[in-house]
Design a protein around this motif. Structure first.
Motif: not given
Lengths: 153, 84
Positions: B14, B33, B37, B51-52, B55-56, B58-59, B62-63, B77
């Motif tokens: 990602l 980012y 926000l 958007h994409v 999302s990258f 954020e993930d 998170r990961l 989430v």
């Protein structure tokens, strides 16, 4: 449902909506104890000038697909016309018809929108601009001959 | 048309994908980012790309376990969308 079936389902939905899936990528999250999350990204090509860009982050669980985030945007002649999205940050479902600065990112709150509904909305926009889906003109002429609608353009 | 091979992603893949956006738009992912926000993404970035890209980011966070409030990432989430 797994990621392969999810991919096949999307290809089927594209075909049903008179669209062709292009550059479709479906990936599953990897890692020890990884949740059943998958990402889909690609295009639903409507004609040689228009396609719907699609992205989804989903939870695949016991045969169900739950969309955590998604975006479906119509591109026509290389220009982003508008679309629908749901993001983690903003939370709400947005219907974005154009870009402009301001507190709201050029969108207005909307209800959940499925991929098929987004593609149908794209076809509606294209039809209004002289590019109906395949078979639509034939259908319009048939209805006109039956006296069920006004003459086709 | 189907693919027999399954594809997987992780934080590294990602991040690689996010770098494609960084090169295309000349902005660091963290700076992008922050603008995302604040609903201040530059107009030159199409909404879909924003958007994409977000999302990258954020993930990846998170990961890599980079949740500022200390919650386990996926729990946050899931809680966010428990009503959906």
């Amino acid at each position: 449902m797994d990621s392969q079936k999810y991919r096949e389902e999307r290809e089927r939905e594209c075909a049903e909506a008179s669209a062709t899936c292009r550059d479709l990528e479906v990936g599953q999250e990897k890692g020890p104890g990884a949740p059943p999350l998958a990402q889909l990204i690609g295009r639903a090509e409507l004609n040689e000038r228009a396609f719907v860009k699609m992205q989804e982050t989903v939870e695949l669980h016991q045969g169900h697909v739950h969309r955590i985030r998604y975006a479906y945007y119509l591109s026509f002649d290389g220009e982003e016309i508008g679309g629908y999205e749901r993001s983690l940050v903003h939370g709400e479902h947005f219907h974005c018809t154009h870009r402009h600065r301001g507190h709201l990112p050029g969108g207005e709150p909307a209800g959940p929108v499925s991929f098929k509904e987004a593609v149908n909305a794209a076809w509606d926009w294209l039809s209004d601009h002289g590019y109906p889906p395949p078979g639509a003109r034939r259908q319009a002429r048939r209805l006109w001959r039956l006296g069920l609608r006004r003459p086709p353009p | 048309m189907g693919h027999a091979q399954r594809h997987y992603y992780d934080a590294d893949s990602l991040e690689t994908a996010a770098r494609v956006f960084e090169r295309a738009y000349g902005i660091d992912s963290d700076a992008f980012y922050e603008a995302y926000l604040a609903n201040e993404v530059p107009d030159r970035i199409p909404r879909f790309d924003a958007h994409v890209w977000a999302s990258f980011v954020e993930d990846v966070r998170r990961l890599r376990g980079a949740e500022p409030d200390g919650d386990p990432p996926i729990a946050k989430v899931q809680r966010t969308f428990a009503h959906a």
